[in-house]
Design an enzyme around this catalytic site. Structure first.
Site, PDB file in Angstrom:
ATOM      1  N   SER A   1       0.844  -1.203   0.000  1.00 19.17           N
ATOM      2  CA  SER A   1       0.000   0.000   0.000  1.00 19.17           C
ATOM      3  C   SER A   1       0.875   1.247   0.000  1.00 19.17           C
ATOM      4  CB  SER A   1      -0.918   0.021   1.229  1.00 19.17           C
ATOM      5  OG  SER A   1      -0.155   0.130   2.424  1.00 19.17           O
TER       6      SER A   1
ATOM      7  N   ILE B   1       3.125   4.492  -0.346  1.00 17.75           N
ATOM      8  CA  ILE B   1       4.351   4.815  -1.066  1.00 17.75           C
ATOM      9  C   ILE B   1       4.994   3.560  -1.640  1.00 17.75           C
ATOM     10  CG2 ILE B   1       6.719   5.650  -0.785  1.00 17.75           C
ATOM     11  CD1 ILE B   1       5.649   7.721   1.193  1.00 17.75           C
TER      12      ILE B   1
ATOM     13  N   SER C   1      11.028  10.196   7.349  1.00 22.81           N
ATOM     14  CA  SER C   1       9.932  11.161   7.347  1.00 22.81           C
ATOM     15  C   SER C   1      10.494  12.527   7.724  1.00 22.81           C
ATOM     16  CB  SER C   1       8.859  10.735   8.358  1.00 22.81           C
ATOM     17  OG  SER C   1       7.928  11.776   8.587  1.00 22.81           O
TER      18      SER C   1
ATOM     19  N   TYR D   1       6.472   7.789  16.874  1.00 22.06           N
ATOM     20  CA  TYR D   1       6.800   7.725  15.449  1.00 22.06           C
ATOM     21  C   TYR D   1       8.019   8.596  15.150  1.00 22.06           C
ATOM     22  CZ  TYR D   1       6.187   8.298  10.378  1.00 22.06           C
ATOM     23  OH  TYR D   1       6.374   8.343   9.024  1.00 22.06           O
TER      24      TYR D   1
ATOM     25  N   LYS E   1      11.858   7.541  13.780  1.00 25.60           N
ATOM     26  CA  LYS E   1      12.463   8.100  12.569  1.00 25.60           C
ATOM     27  C   LYS E   1      13.768   8.819  12.893  1.00 25.60           C
ATOM     28  CE  LYS E   1       9.263   6.638   9.808  1.00 25.60           C
ATOM     29  NZ  LYS E   1       9.540   5.531   8.855  1.00 25.60           N
TER      30      LYS E   1
ATOM     31  N   SER F   1      -1.879   8.301   1.472  1.00 25.53           N
ATOM     32  CA  SER F   1      -1.626   6.879   1.700  1.00 25.53           C
ATOM     33  C   SER F   1      -2.549   6.399   2.813  1.00 25.53           C
ATOM     34  CB  SER F   1      -0.158   6.646   2.090  1.00 25.53           C
ATOM     35  OG  SER F   1       0.094   7.149   3.386  1.00 25.53           O
TER      36      SER F   1
END
Length: 339
Positions: free
Chosen positions: A60, A62, A190, A203, A207, A239
């Site tokens: 799914s 990217i 990201s 998150y 990253k 997305s």
């Protein structure tokens, strides 16, 4: 021509040039190095043809769009994620839109958290194709929750998937690239790995960890100049990342992810990823304004950037609690309240 007239013309040319560059920056959706690579077309994406590319998170978003565009370039593909049925769907579409044959695509279901399976998966790829030219570490999950309301198990899961799973698979693939003395390791991070934002503390932490790890790894591999370590930093992209994001509990899902249509088109993001990969850019920022400006301000005036994030952070939290997509706070100006 008089000296004064010459200076006036020179000044006018300089101002016009600066004006053009300012317009380009305002309209840019990537960092200056990336935009230069795209504008100049120094190394077109066709150089990725005939390579073996392993993409995680290929079912799914990217990852899915990336394998579609790679299939049109003629790259052999390894498609991995936990969703075997979705991978088969993606494979079938690749066969429809490209000249690839069944033998050119390997569907390889993979759970990044099951690190004990990564070595066997790598051997399967090598048995199939004999080489891995590019590893795209794209698999991962996001987060939408406040720290004070979030169970620590969520942070453990995020680090297992986004960080430890990624470096585990890289550790299995890297010896093969070292033996061949060539390869590309592309990790999709990201803009949250450069800046930060509320509701995404875990998150963002994962990253930032990826940035620290792969920047260190790149330095360790300087004796292998043909092995490129790249970090891709997308901003908000259309997305399913919000739908699949962690919340306060590991098993709880986002009830209303909100509309995503105002975000960057996935196809544009992937196009710039391919430019980055073809030109061996060490790090690429792919984001529309104002996210792109946040990245620059964060690099050169970090305190100002953090003040801006704090100022907009409350709007992000309010939007999230109101059932809107949290990222919309950065793109949509506050509307006047109607009487």
């Amino acid at each position: 021509m008089s000296w004064d007239l010459f200076l006036s013309l020179l000044l006018a040319c300089v101002l016009v040039y600066l004006g053009v560059q300012l317009v380009r920056f305002v309209r840019a959706d990537g960092d200056l190095t990336l935009m230069w690579a795209e504008w100049q077309g120094r190394r077109p994406e066709w150089e990725l043809s005939n390579m073996v590319v392993w993409v995680t998170g290929a079912s799914s978003g990217i990852g899915e769009e990336l394998v579609y565009q790679l299939s049109k370039l003629g790259a052999s593909l390894v498609l991995s994620s936990r969703k075997a049925n979705e991978l088969e769907r993606v494979k079938n579409k690749c066969l429809e839109i490209s000249n690839l044959k069944e033998k050119d695509i390997l569907v390889l279901p993979l759970d990044l958290t099951d690190r004990s399976s990564h070595e066997a998966a790598t051997k399967t790829v090598l048995q199939k194709f004999g080489q891995i030219d590019i590893l795209v570490n794209n698999g991962g999950r996001s987060q939408r929750s406040l720290f004070v309301e979030t169970n620590l198990d969520v942070y453990k899961e995020i680090m297992e998937i986004n960080f430890l799973g990624t470096i585990s698979l890289t550790k299995c693939v890297l010896p093969h690239m070292i033996e061949r003395k060539q390869g590309k390791i592309v990790t999709v991070s990201s803009v949250m790995g450069i800046t930060a934002a509320p509701l995404a503390s875990g998150y963002s932490a994962s990253k930032h960890a990826l940035h620290g790890f792969f920047n260190s790894l790149r330095s360790e591999l300087t004796t292998y100049p043909e092995i490129t370590v790249m970090i891709i930093c997308p901003g908000p992209v259309q997305s399913n990342i919000v739908q699949n994001a962690f919340t306060e509990e590991v098993s709880k899902k986002i009830e209303n992810p909100g509309k995503q249509d105002y975000k960057m088109a996935t196809s544009r993001c992937v196009r710039l990823m391919l430019v980055s990969m073809a030109n061996d850019l060490k790090e690429a920022w792919i984001a529309e304004q104002p996210y792109l400006s946040f990245c620059y301000i964060g690099q050169y005036a970090p305190t100002w950037a953090l003040l801006l994030i704090d100022k907009l952070g409350r709007r992000r939290i309010d939007n999230f609690k109101s059932g809107l997509d949290a990222d919309s706070s950065y793109f949509r100006p506050l509307k006047k309240k109607s009487n």
